[in-house]
Design a protein around this motif. Sequence first.
Motif, PDB file in Angstrom:
ATOM      1  N   LYS A  41       0.831  -1.207   0.000  1.00 47.02           N
ATOM      2  CA  LYS A  41       0.000   0.000   0.000  1.00 47.02           C
ATOM      3  C   LYS A  41       0.865   1.256   0.000  1.00 47.02           C
ATOM      4  O   LYS A  41       0.540   2.248  -0.653  1.00 47.02           O
ATOM      5  CB  LYS A  41      -0.950   0.014   1.200  1.00 47.02           C
ATOM      6  CG  LYS A  41      -2.107  -0.931   1.037  1.00 47.02           C
ATOM      7  CD  LYS A  41      -3.092  -0.780   2.175  1.00 47.02           C
ATOM      8  CE  LYS A  41      -4.294  -1.665   1.958  1.00 47.02           C
ATOM      9  NZ  LYS A  41      -5.344  -1.417   2.933  1.00 47.02           N
ATOM     10  N   ARG A  42       1.970   1.222   0.741  1.00 48.90           N
ATOM     11  CA  ARG A  42       2.878   2.373   0.774  1.00 48.90           C
ATOM     12  C   ARG A  42       3.417   2.669  -0.622  1.00 48.90           C
ATOM     13  O   ARG A  42       3.407   3.812  -1.073  1.00 48.90           O
ATOM     14  CB  ARG A  42       4.030   2.115   1.728  1.00 48.90           C
ATOM     15  CG  ARG A  42       4.971   3.306   1.796  1.00 48.90           C
ATOM     16  CD  ARG A  42       6.337   2.930   2.213  1.00 48.90           C
ATOM     17  NE  ARG A  42       6.862   1.930   1.289  1.00 48.90           N
ATOM     18  CZ  ARG A  42       8.128   1.631   1.171  1.00 48.90           C
ATOM     19  NH1 ARG A  42       9.006   2.218   1.924  1.00 48.90           N
ATOM     20  NH2 ARG A  42       8.526   0.727   0.341  1.00 48.90           N
ATOM     21  N   SER A  43       3.856   1.651  -1.336  1.00 49.43           N
ATOM     22  CA  SER A  43       4.399   1.891  -2.674  1.00 49.43           C
ATOM     23  C   SER A  43       3.299   2.344  -3.640  1.00 49.43           C
ATOM     24  O   SER A  43       3.541   3.179  -4.514  1.00 49.43           O
ATOM     25  CB  SER A  43       5.120   0.657  -3.197  1.00 49.43           C
ATOM     26  OG  SER A  43       4.225  -0.409  -3.365  1.00 49.43           O
ATOM     27  N   HIS A  44       2.086   1.830  -3.458  1.00 49.54           N
ATOM     28  CA  HIS A  44       0.965   2.260  -4.291  1.00 49.54           C
ATOM     29  C   HIS A  44       0.686   3.758  -4.108  1.00 49.54           C
ATOM     30  O   HIS A  44       0.552   4.499  -5.086  1.00 49.54           O
ATOM     31  CB  HIS A  44      -0.277   1.437  -3.930  1.00 49.54           C
ATOM     32  CG  HIS A  44      -1.541   1.918  -4.549  1.00 49.54           C
ATOM     33  ND1 HIS A  44      -1.847   1.714  -5.870  1.00 49.54           N
ATOM     34  CD2 HIS A  44      -2.584   2.614  -4.023  1.00 49.54           C
ATOM     35  CE1 HIS A  44      -3.027   2.260  -6.134  1.00 49.54           C
ATOM     36  NE2 HIS A  44      -3.491   2.808  -5.018  1.00 49.54           N
ATOM     37  N   PHE A  45       0.633   4.200  -2.851  1.00 54.26           N
ATOM     38  CA  PHE A  45       0.347   5.611  -2.600  1.00 54.26           C
ATOM     39  C   PHE A  45       1.536   6.508  -2.924  1.00 54.26           C
ATOM     40  O   PHE A  45       1.345   7.673  -3.289  1.00 54.26           O
ATOM     41  CB  PHE A  45      -0.130   5.819  -1.160  1.00 54.26           C
ATOM     42  CG  PHE A  45      -1.535   5.333  -0.940  1.00 54.26           C
ATOM     43  CD1 PHE A  45      -2.589   5.868  -1.661  1.00 54.26           C
ATOM     44  CD2 PHE A  45      -1.810   4.339  -0.030  1.00 54.26           C
ATOM     45  CE1 PHE A  45      -3.884   5.430  -1.482  1.00 54.26           C
ATOM     46  CE2 PHE A  45      -3.097   3.880   0.166  1.00 54.26           C
ATOM     47  CZ  PHE A  45      -4.138   4.428  -0.567  1.00 54.26           C
ATOM     48  N   ARG A  86      -2.732  14.338   0.141  1.00 57.57           N
ATOM     49  CA  ARG A  86      -3.509  13.215   0.678  1.00 57.57           C
ATOM     50  C   ARG A  86      -2.750  11.905   0.474  1.00 57.57           C
ATOM     51  O   ARG A  86      -2.625  11.101   1.398  1.00 57.57           O
ATOM     52  CB  ARG A  86      -4.863  13.133  -0.022  1.00 57.57           C
ATOM     53  CG  ARG A  86      -5.705  11.967   0.447  1.00 57.57           C
ATOM     54  CD  ARG A  86      -7.067  11.963  -0.243  1.00 57.57           C
ATOM     55  NE  ARG A  86      -7.957  11.026   0.387  1.00 57.57           N
ATOM     56  CZ  ARG A  86      -8.075   9.756   0.023  1.00 57.57           C
ATOM     57  NH1 ARG A  86      -7.351   9.297  -0.968  1.00 57.57           N
ATOM     58  NH2 ARG A  86      -8.908   8.958   0.635  1.00 57.57           N
ATOM     59  N   TYR A  87      -2.238  11.699  -0.736  1.00 54.44           N
ATOM     60  CA  TYR A  87      -1.491  10.470  -1.004  1.00 54.44           C
ATOM     61  C   TYR A  87      -0.199  10.431  -0.195  1.00 54.44           C
ATOM     62  O   TYR A  87       0.243   9.358   0.217  1.00 54.44           O
ATOM     63  CB  TYR A  87      -1.191  10.331  -2.485  1.00 54.44           C
ATOM     64  CG  TYR A  87      -2.437  10.110  -3.327  1.00 54.44           C
ATOM     65  CD1 TYR A  87      -3.470   9.301  -2.877  1.00 54.44           C
ATOM     66  CD2 TYR A  87      -2.583  10.708  -4.568  1.00 54.44           C
ATOM     67  CE1 TYR A  87      -4.612   9.100  -3.635  1.00 54.44           C
ATOM     68  CE2 TYR A  87      -3.709  10.504  -5.337  1.00 54.44           C
ATOM     69  CZ  TYR A  87      -4.718   9.699  -4.863  1.00 54.44           C
ATOM     70  OH  TYR A  87      -5.839   9.490  -5.614  1.00 54.44           O
ATOM     71  N   GLY A  88       0.396  11.580   0.051  1.00 51.52           N
ATOM     72  CA  GLY A  88       1.593  11.629   0.885  1.00 51.52           C
ATOM     73  C   GLY A  88       1.294  11.220   2.316  1.00 51.52           C
ATOM     74  O   GLY A  88       2.074  10.502   2.951  1.00 51.52           O
ATOM     75  N   ARG A  89       0.150  11.678   2.842  1.00 53.42           N
ATOM     76  CA  ARG A  89      -0.244  11.278   4.190  1.00 53.42           C
ATOM     77  C   ARG A  89      -0.518   9.770   4.256  1.00 53.42           C
ATOM     78  O   ARG A  89      -0.128   9.102   5.208  1.00 53.42           O
ATOM     79  CB  ARG A  89      -1.484  12.043   4.646  1.00 53.42           C
ATOM     80  CG  ARG A  89      -1.203  13.482   5.030  1.00 53.42           C
ATOM     81  CD  ARG A  89      -2.389  14.107   5.726  1.00 53.42           C
ATOM     82  NE  ARG A  89      -3.639  14.017   4.986  1.00 53.42           N
ATOM     83  CZ  ARG A  89      -4.075  14.918   4.109  1.00 53.42           C
ATOM     84  NH1 ARG A  89      -3.364  15.998   3.870  1.00 53.42           N
ATOM     85  NH2 ARG A  89      -5.219  14.749   3.490  1.00 53.42           N
ATOM     86  N   LEU A  90      -1.193   9.242   3.233  1.00 58.07           N
ATOM     87  CA  LEU A  90      -1.471   7.814   3.215  1.00 58.07           C
ATOM     88  C   LEU A  90      -0.181   7.006   3.074  1.00 58.07           C
ATOM     89  O   LEU A  90      -0.020   5.956   3.713  1.00 58.07           O
ATOM     90  CB  LEU A  90      -2.435   7.478   2.076  1.00 58.07           C
ATOM     91  CG  LEU A  90      -3.874   7.939   2.294  1.00 58.07           C
ATOM     92  CD1 LEU A  90      -4.685   7.783   1.020  1.00 58.07           C
ATOM     93  CD2 LEU A  90      -4.513   7.178   3.428  1.00 58.07           C
ATOM     94  N   ARG A  91       0.754   7.484   2.262  1.00 56.44           N
ATOM     95  CA  ARG A  91       2.041   6.807   2.114  1.00 56.44           C
ATOM     96  C   ARG A  91       2.774   6.767   3.452  1.00 56.44           C
ATOM     97  O   ARG A  91       3.278   5.731   3.879  1.00 56.44           O
ATOM     98  CB  ARG A  91       2.910   7.496   1.070  1.00 56.44           C
ATOM     99  CG  ARG A  91       4.296   6.872   0.927  1.00 56.44           C
ATOM    100  CD  ARG A  91       5.244   7.749   0.143  1.00 56.44           C
ATOM    101  NE  ARG A  91       5.246   9.153   0.522  1.00 56.44           N
ATOM    102  CZ  ARG A  91       5.861   9.646   1.597  1.00 56.44           C
ATOM    103  NH1 ARG A  91       6.511   8.857   2.413  1.00 56.44           N
ATOM    104  NH2 ARG A  91       5.818  10.935   1.853  1.00 56.44           N
TER     105      ARG A  91
END
Length: 125
Positions: A41-45, A86-91
């Motif tokens: 998930k980290r690499s996806h985000f 947002r994607y940075g926070r999720l990553r």
Amino acid sequence: MRTPRMNTRRWMLVVAIVGLVLAAGIQVERLFRLRSEYLAKRSHFAEKELLAEKAKTAALRGVVSGTYESEEALKYAKTFELLARRYGRLRAKYERASWHPWIAVVPDYPRGLDPSIDPGTTEGP
């Protein structure tokens, strides 16, 4: 040498030790599986964050070169900036979770329901 008698107390101790070893093995396997999922998930985000940053840069480049109308392109750039954040926070959330897989992770909000972004505006946190 005579072997010790296996009375009820000793059998209970053996069963308890075997149970603890099995439970520890199951838990370790679960933590490795969770770490693998969190890293995916980290690499996806991280990829989505990079794409949103590139889209923001392209929109701003279009404003500078005169390809796009400035007001519309700035609106797109702001939207892509919010998405990148947002994607940075999720990553970052899943990167932390991959290092500490035993801590529960709060579920992700769907894009339109993210409380850090008011859907009626283009302003973020």
